[in-house]
Each structure stands twice: as structure tokens, then as C-alpha cells.
Design a protein around this motif. Structure first.
Motif, PDB file in Angstrom:
ATOM      1  N   ALA A 235       0.799  -1.185  -0.038  1.00  0.00           N
ATOM      2  CA  ALA A 235       0.008  -0.035   0.117  1.00  0.00           C
ATOM      3  C   ALA A 235       0.735   1.344   0.004  1.00  0.00           C
ATOM      4  O   ALA A 235       1.913   1.264   0.689  1.00  0.00           O
ATOM      5  CB  ALA A 235      -1.088   0.152   1.158  1.00  0.00           C
ATOM      6  N   MET A 236       0.450   2.313  -0.611  1.00  0.00           N
ATOM      7  CA  MET A 236       1.038   3.697  -0.663  1.00  0.00           C
ATOM      8  C   MET A 236       0.290   4.470   0.418  1.00  0.00           C
ATOM      9  O   MET A 236      -0.895   3.918   0.807  1.00  0.00           O
ATOM     10  CB  MET A 236       0.925   4.270  -1.980  1.00  0.00           C
ATOM     11  CG  MET A 236       1.775   3.671  -3.228  1.00  0.00           C
ATOM     12  SD  MET A 236       3.499   4.008  -2.593  1.00  0.00           S
ATOM     13  CE  MET A 236       3.535   5.787  -3.492  1.00  0.00           C
ATOM     14  N   PRO A 237       0.687   5.313   1.152  1.00  0.00           N
ATOM     15  CA  PRO A 237       0.216   6.284   2.158  1.00  0.00           C
ATOM     16  C   PRO A 237      -1.253   6.714   1.429  1.00  0.00           C
ATOM     17  O   PRO A 237      -2.153   6.815   2.379  1.00  0.00           O
ATOM     18  CB  PRO A 237       1.085   7.495   2.233  1.00  0.00           C
ATOM     19  CG  PRO A 237       2.448   6.784   2.255  1.00  0.00           C
ATOM     20  CD  PRO A 237       2.404   5.666   0.838  1.00  0.00           C
ATOM     21  N   GLN A 238      -1.242   7.036   0.151  1.00  0.00           N
ATOM     22  CA  GLN A 238      -2.344   7.573  -0.419  1.00  0.00           C
ATOM     23  C   GLN A 238      -3.540   6.673  -0.279  1.00  0.00           C
ATOM     24  O   GLN A 238      -4.713   6.926  -0.356  1.00  0.00           O
ATOM     25  CB  GLN A 238      -2.169   8.093  -1.707  1.00  0.00           C
ATOM     26  CG  GLN A 238      -1.080   9.378  -1.867  1.00  0.00           C
ATOM     27  CD  GLN A 238       0.281   8.852  -2.071  1.00  0.00           C
ATOM     28  OE1 GLN A 238       0.507   8.050  -1.538  1.00  0.00           O
ATOM     29  NE2 GLN A 238       1.004  10.138  -2.120  1.00  0.00           N
ATOM     30  N   ASP A 239      -3.229   5.369  -0.800  1.00  0.00           N
ATOM     31  CA  ASP A 239      -4.138   4.346  -0.558  1.00  0.00           C
ATOM     32  C   ASP A 239      -4.695   4.213   0.883  1.00  0.00           C
ATOM     33  O   ASP A 239      -5.897   4.082   0.869  1.00  0.00           O
ATOM     34  CB  ASP A 239      -3.464   2.794  -0.901  1.00  0.00           C
ATOM     35  CG  ASP A 239      -2.954   2.666  -2.348  1.00  0.00           C
ATOM     36  OD1 ASP A 239      -3.372   3.318  -3.231  1.00  0.00           O
ATOM     37  OD2 ASP A 239      -1.742   2.212  -2.508  1.00  0.00           O
TER      38      ASP A 239
ATOM     39  N   SER B   1      11.629   9.323   1.766  1.00  0.00           N
ATOM     40  CA  SER B   1      10.433   9.849   1.828  1.00  0.00           C
ATOM     41  C   SER B   1       9.361   8.696   2.286  1.00  0.00           C
ATOM     42  O   SER B   1       9.638   7.733   2.040  1.00  0.00           O
ATOM     43  CB  SER B   1      10.011  10.373   0.439  1.00  0.00           C
ATOM     44  OG  SER B   1       8.665  10.769   0.306  1.00  0.00           O
ATOM     45  N   ASP B   2       8.188   9.464   2.967  1.00  0.00           N
ATOM     46  CA  ASP B   2       7.482   8.447   3.265  1.00  0.00           C
ATOM     47  C   ASP B   2       6.478   7.987   1.972  1.00  0.00           C
ATOM     48  O   ASP B   2       5.606   7.266   2.242  1.00  0.00           O
ATOM     49  CB  ASP B   2       6.572   9.071   4.362  1.00  0.00           C
ATOM     50  CG  ASP B   2       6.998   9.081   5.905  1.00  0.00           C
ATOM     51  OD1 ASP B   2       7.943   8.198   6.031  1.00  0.00           O
ATOM     52  OD2 ASP B   2       6.842  10.116   6.528  1.00  0.00           O
TER      53      ASP B   2
ATOM     54  N   LYS C 196       0.356  10.275   6.604  1.00  0.00           N
ATOM     55  CA  LYS C 196       0.857   8.992   6.104  1.00  0.00           C
ATOM     56  C   LYS C 196       0.892   7.788   7.186  1.00  0.00           C
ATOM     57  O   LYS C 196       0.180   6.880   6.929  1.00  0.00           O
ATOM     58  CB  LYS C 196       2.071   9.230   5.396  1.00  0.00           C
ATOM     59  CG  LYS C 196       2.057  10.233   4.237  1.00  0.00           C
ATOM     60  CD  LYS C 196       3.395  10.547   3.657  1.00  0.00           C
ATOM     61  CE  LYS C 196       3.271  11.250   2.403  1.00  0.00           C
ATOM     62  NZ  LYS C 196       3.489  12.957   2.719  1.00  0.00           N
ATOM     63  N   THR C 197       1.506   8.069   8.304  1.00  0.00           N
ATOM     64  CA  THR C 197       1.833   6.978   9.158  1.00  0.00           C
ATOM     65  C   THR C 197       0.557   6.576  10.149  1.00  0.00           C
ATOM     66  O   THR C 197       0.127   5.211   9.953  1.00  0.00           O
ATOM     67  CB  THR C 197       2.890   7.291  10.312  1.00  0.00           C
ATOM     68  OG1 THR C 197       4.071   7.717   9.702  1.00  0.00           O
ATOM     69  CG2 THR C 197       3.147   6.381  11.144  1.00  0.00           C
ATOM     70  N   SER C 198      -0.309   7.648  10.323  1.00  0.00           N
ATOM     71  CA  SER C 198      -1.538   7.255  10.840  1.00  0.00           C
ATOM     72  C   SER C 198      -2.407   6.620   9.866  1.00  0.00           C
ATOM     73  O   SER C 198      -3.234   5.672  10.407  1.00  0.00           O
ATOM     74  CB  SER C 198      -2.211   8.447  11.621  1.00  0.00           C
ATOM     75  OG  SER C 198      -1.221   9.086  12.184  1.00  0.00           O
ATOM     76  N   ALA C 199      -2.469   7.217   8.794  1.00  0.00           N
ATOM     77  CA  ALA C 199      -3.327   6.395   7.664  1.00  0.00           C
ATOM     78  C   ALA C 199      -2.944   4.745   7.438  1.00  0.00           C
ATOM     79  O   ALA C 199      -3.929   4.078   7.341  1.00  0.00           O
ATOM     80  CB  ALA C 199      -3.174   7.056   6.514  1.00  0.00           C
ATOM     81  N   MET C 200      -1.657   4.691   7.239  1.00  0.00           N
ATOM     82  CA  MET C 200      -1.225   3.381   7.055  1.00  0.00           C
ATOM     83  C   MET C 200      -1.572   2.215   8.244  1.00  0.00           C
ATOM     84  O   MET C 200      -1.853   1.286   8.129  1.00  0.00           O
ATOM     85  CB  MET C 200       0.280   3.363   6.794  1.00  0.00           C
ATOM     86  CG  MET C 200       0.686   3.938   5.398  1.00  0.00           C
ATOM     87  SD  MET C 200      -0.118   3.156   3.873  1.00  0.00           S
ATOM     88  CE  MET C 200       1.188   2.065   3.781  1.00  0.00           C
TER      89      MET C 200
ATOM     90  N   ASP D 117      14.854   8.857   6.570  1.00  0.00           N
ATOM     91  CA  ASP D 117      16.390   8.511   6.743  1.00  0.00           C
ATOM     92  C   ASP D 117      16.658   7.522   7.678  1.00  0.00           C
ATOM     93  O   ASP D 117      16.701   8.182   8.743  1.00  0.00           O
ATOM     94  CB  ASP D 117      17.201   9.506   6.213  1.00  0.00           C
ATOM     95  CG  ASP D 117      18.762   9.284   6.141  1.00  0.00           C
ATOM     96  OD1 ASP D 117      18.959   7.927   6.234  1.00  0.00           O
ATOM     97  OD2 ASP D 117      19.615  10.137   5.661  1.00  0.00           O
ATOM     98  N   VAL D 118      16.853   6.486   7.430  1.00  0.00           N
ATOM     99  CA  VAL D 118      17.134   5.414   8.431  1.00  0.00           C
ATOM    100  C   VAL D 118      18.305   5.639   9.465  1.00  0.00           C
ATOM    101  O   VAL D 118      18.605   5.330  10.502  1.00  0.00           O
ATOM    102  CB  VAL D 118      17.021   3.930   7.932  1.00  0.00           C
ATOM    103  CG1 VAL D 118      15.689   3.448   7.277  1.00  0.00           C
ATOM    104  CG2 VAL D 118      18.365   3.654   7.200  1.00  0.00           C
TER     105      VAL D 118
END
Length: 507
Positions: free
Chosen positions: A40-44, A363-364, A396-400, A445-446
């Protein structure tokens, strides 16, 4: 060419050149295989989140993509491949509608050229595999143009009604659709022989049905103090700065999504048009003028503002529907073949990146690592079952996590920041007062977590009595760290105070 018909003739047309056959077969197979391969992408996840909180419209965008994803996931299950299948099927509909529209202006072989030019683009791959409002927008945009064509050039009056409905559905997909009625009015103003339609009762009927169809968006905005309209209009103006080099950035990303062959063909034929006609618009044929009225304004306006405002990669997409039909009048099969060879090279590189991930994306906006995050947070949630979970990037993180955990994961409204659609789902954050929380922070960036550590100390501390670090969630791929997510346990939450409540922290 033999006198074949329909699909057989089209297949013969493609397979007449072996490079075309290989390129078309590979890219079509790749797109269908990515439905199951890609994460999944964050937009999905974000537009799936929309759909799980059903509403007449939403903060960032109108509701069409959310309604589509809700219908597909209710019918087939809440799986990533179902979300991408929905995007693919709608985009196939766009390709079919495009060919129907192209046949209104072009003979069969030229219409096939146009379909092949469009089908080769990275734009179609993006629409097929990433959920955005552009997915339904492109379908309804194309259907709208066909309806307007039938109404104007074939004088089929009932098609004005369908034009109004289709334009309304395009607006229910994305606000960029305002260029549709604007383009129709512009064409009628410029075309002397069709100007009479501007005061036709059928034209006004089209306008009426347009406004009826967009009522869900209007009602939601009225009920929410026009939040979405303001966000997408005056709310965007604050980012205006002068960056002349961004113009070339837009040229670059548009050439990438269209393929250089097609993009620079569009530029070349616009140049030829200007040289031939200048300001003598009345000399342009009505059919060519129709195509240009839905291409030049969208393409030109976004290109012109690019030095002062960053134009996103998808904003110009609707312009290319009629733009591609227009250039297909002249582009020969030779250039169509080169379009597909370029497309084959780019899609091979894309396949390598998706499967082997040789180039890290800081990038996220990536499909990499999110499933691993979901698994890691599920384990944490079992260890701390009473803690609520939140993140604090835009969405992004919350949606994923909402997608992979199947539970409510909060966003930056927890710390008193604007949280896009998370602010409009009726969440009562005061009900979380006194609870403990798990805060998840994505590293782009890890190897660099300095800024994220500062964020925790400066932004989270006012809302919790103590914050302690837990082991990060590290996602590996083929023995290499590809994503890293910082985890903190935050104790005794105190929500942002209301203005009349000085006992609560507020930034």
C-alpha cells in the motif's frame, strides 16, 4: 493491412512490430501483477480511511475515490490488492472512454495511435496502482468531453443532461474539474458557429444538473464552514515563493509521466499552432478548438505558475486527455513505437525498484516498509492493550496504521495541530485524557533521527507527564534495513486545552 475488424485488427496493428508487441505485453502484465505485488501507498491508506468514515465529502478532496474504495472493500474485503484492483478497473474504464472520445475526432488508426500513446504513459501506471482523486477524475473528465461533443457537434440535445451529470461527477472527484465547465464555456465563446448554445435551454439544463450532482460537496462544505473550499483555494496561497528553476522541475516530471516522446510532441505542436495561427483563433477549426479548450488552459496555467508555486506531478493529468487526441492527428506509428520503447525501459527500471529496492527513497511516499510497521505495532498493541496509538506527520503513518491494524490510530490533532481529515471524523480527544499512548515516528532516512528526537522533546512533552523510548521497529529487506520507525511510550495524556480552560496545556 488485411481487412480485419475490431479487436483482431487492433491486435494485428500492435503485433506488426515485435518491439511493440513485447513492450505492450510486458507493461500490461506488469501493471496487473503489481496489483498483488505492490504494498500500500500512503495515499491508498488515506482514501481508504476516508471511505471508512463515510461522508458527503471530505476535507482535502471530494468523495468519489473514497466511495469507490468503500464499495470495493465492502464487497471484496479490506485488502491492499482490492484497493489497487479498484484503481485498475476504473483506469481501464478511462482508457475505453478515451478511445470512444478519440473516435469522435480521429479515424480508427489515428485513434489507436492515441490510445497507444496514452496507454504507454507512466501516468496510466500511477492511476492504475495508486489511489488518488485523479483516478475517478480522469474517467469522468473523459466521459464529460464525450457528452459535450455529442451535444454540440451531433446536436443531440439530451447529451447536455449527461454532460452536466458527468461534469458534476468529475467535480465530486477533484476540484480541478472546474476546468471542465470553464473549458466548455470558453469553447462556446470562441466558436462563432456554436455560440448560440450559451443561451440554449439545454445548456442551462446542463448547468442545473451539474449543480444537482455536486450537492454532496456543497452541503458538506456548508456544514463545515467551507473548510475544503478554503483549504484548496486561499489555503494554498500562503505557499507562494519565487523559484524559477521549479519550472524545469515541472517540465522534467511531466516528461517522465508522459514519456519524453509524447511530452515534447505536445510542446512542438503547441509551438507550431502558435506560429501558424498566432492570435487568430477564429481560423482554427471547431473540432481542433474544442480539443484545445480542454488542453491549453489546464496545461498553460499550471506551467505558468510553476516558478511561484510547486505544481504537483498529477495536476496537469486531465489536460492530456484532449492534448493526446489533438497531437494524434499528426503523430505516426513510428513515434508511437518509440513511445512504447521508452515506456518499456522506464517500466523495467520501475519493476527493479519495486522488487529489489536498489535505490533508497528518503520519503514516506513509498510502499516500502509499511506492512512491517503494521506487524510491529500489532505486537506492541498486545503488550500495551490499553494504550491509544498516534503519529504526527500530515496523515501518512496514521493512515497506514489504520489500514494495517484495523483500528483507530490518531494523528497530530493529539498535540493540537491541524490533522486534515482526522479533524473531521468526530473524534473526542478529551475522552483520551489520562491514558497512556504509543507514539510512532517514521524516519525518512534510517540513519538520521536527530530531528525526530528533537520533535519528541519539544512537541510531545507538553501533553504527557513522561515519555520513554522503546526499541524502534526496524524493517529489513534482503538483509538490508529499508525502514526504521521510532517508538515512544507516552504516559498520562493531557489534551490541548480549550481557550476557556487554562488547566490544559496548549501550544
Amino acid at each position: 493491412m488485411q481487412d480485419l475488424s475490431g479487436g483482431k485488427r487492433f491486435i494485428a496493428y500492435i503485433t506488426a512490430n515485435k518491439w511493440m508487441a513485447v513492450a505492450v505485453g510486458f507493461i500490461v502484465l506488469l501493471r496487473f501483477s503489481f496489483i498483488g505485488i505492490m504494498g500500500a501507498m500512503p495515499q491508498d491508506a488515506y482514501y481508504y480511511f476516508y471511505g471508512q468514515h463515510f461522508a458527503l465529502s471530505y476535507f482535502d478532496h471530494p468523495p468519489a475515490i473514497a466511495w469507490i474504495l468503500r464499495a470495493f472493500t465492502d464487497l471484496l474485503g479490506a485488502h491492499v490488492f482490492v484497493i489497487k484492483l479498484a484503481d485498475t478497473l476504473v483506469t481501464i474504464g478511462t482508457l475505453l472512454a478515451f478511445y470512444t472520445l478519440a473516435r469522435c475526432f480521429l479515424p480508427k488508426e489515428r485513434a489507436w495511435n492515441g490510445l497507444l500513446l496514452l496507454g504507454a504513459t507512466l501516468m496510466i501506471t500511477i492511476l492504475s496502482l495508486v489511489s488518488t482523486p485523479d483516478v475517478p477524475l480522469l474517467l469522468f473528465w473523459t466521459l464529460s468531453l464525450t457528452a459535450v461533443y455529442r451535444a454540440v457537434f451531433e446536436q443531440r440535445k439530451a447529451w447536455w443532461i449527461w454532460a452536466g451529470i458527468a461534469m458534476g461527477l468529475a467535480f465530486d472527484s477533484k476540484y480541478t474539474a472546474v476546468f471542465l465547465p470553464a473549458g466548455a464555456v470558453l469553447f462556446l465563446l470562441l466558436s462563432r458557429q456554436h455560440r448560440r448554445y450559451l443561451w440554449s435551454p439545454w445548456f442551462f439544463a446542463s448547468v442545473l444538473f451539474f449543480f444537482i450532482t455536486i450537492l454532496p460537496v456543497v452541503i458538506w462544505n456548508v456544514d463545515n464552514n467551507f473548510a475544503s473550499f478554503r483549504f484548496q483555494s486561499s489555503g494554498r496561497v500562503g505557499g507562494v515563493e519565487f523559484h524559477p528553476l521549479d519550472f524545469f522541475g515541472v517540465i522534467g516530471h511531466q516528461a517522465a509521466i508522459l514519456m519524453p516522446v509524447l511530452f515534447f510532441a505536445l510542446i512542438y505542436y503547441v509551438y507550431r499552432l502558435v506560429r501558424k495561427y498566432g492570435w487568430h483563433i477564429h481560423r482554427i477549426s471547431a473540432r481542433q478548438l474544442f480539443l484545445l479548450c480542454f488542453f491549453i488552459p489546464v496545461f498553460g496555467i499550471f506551467l505558468l505558475i510553476s516558478p511561484i508555486y510547486w505544481v504537483k506531478i498529477n495536476w496537469m493529468m486531465p489536460a492530456y486527455i484532449t492534448g493526446i487526441i489533438w497531437v494524434s492527428t499528426w503523430i505516426t506509428f513510428r513515434y508511437v513505437r518509440w513511445q512504447w520503447i521508452c515506456s518499456l525501459i522506464i517500466h523495467l527500471a520501475l519493476a527493479v525498484e519495486v522488487i529489489f529496492y536498489p535505490v533508497p527513497i528518503h520519503s514516506d511516499d513509498t510502499m516500502i516498509g509499511w506492512k512491517g510497521l503494521g506487524a510491529g505495532v500489532k505486537t506492541l498493541a498486545k503488550e500495551y492493550p490499553d494504550d491509544f496509538i498516534f503519529s504526527a506527520d500530515d496523515y501518512k503513518t496514521s493512515a497506514m496504521l489504520n489500514l494495517y491494524l484495523g483500528r483507530m490510530v490518531y494523528s497530530r490533532n493529539i498535540i493540537g495541530e491541524n490533522a486534515l481529515q482526522f479533524d473531521f471524523i468526530g473524534t473526542d480527544i478529551n475522552a483520551l485524557k489520562g491514558k497512556n499512548a504509543l507514539f510512532i515516528n517514521s524516519l525518512t532516512d534510517v540513519n538520521d533521527d536527530v530531528d525526530e528526537q528533537e520533535f519528541v522533546e519539544e512537541e510531545l512533552a507538553p501533553y504527557f507527564s513522561t515519555i520513554r523510548s522503546l526499541p524502534p521497529i526496524v524493517v529489513t529487506r534482503q538483509g538490508r534495513v529499508v525502514r526504521k520507525f521510532l517508538v515512544y511510550r507516552c504516559m498520562d495524556y493531557q489534551p490541548p486545552r480549550a481557550d476557556n480552560d487554562p488547566g490544559h496545556p496548549k501550544k
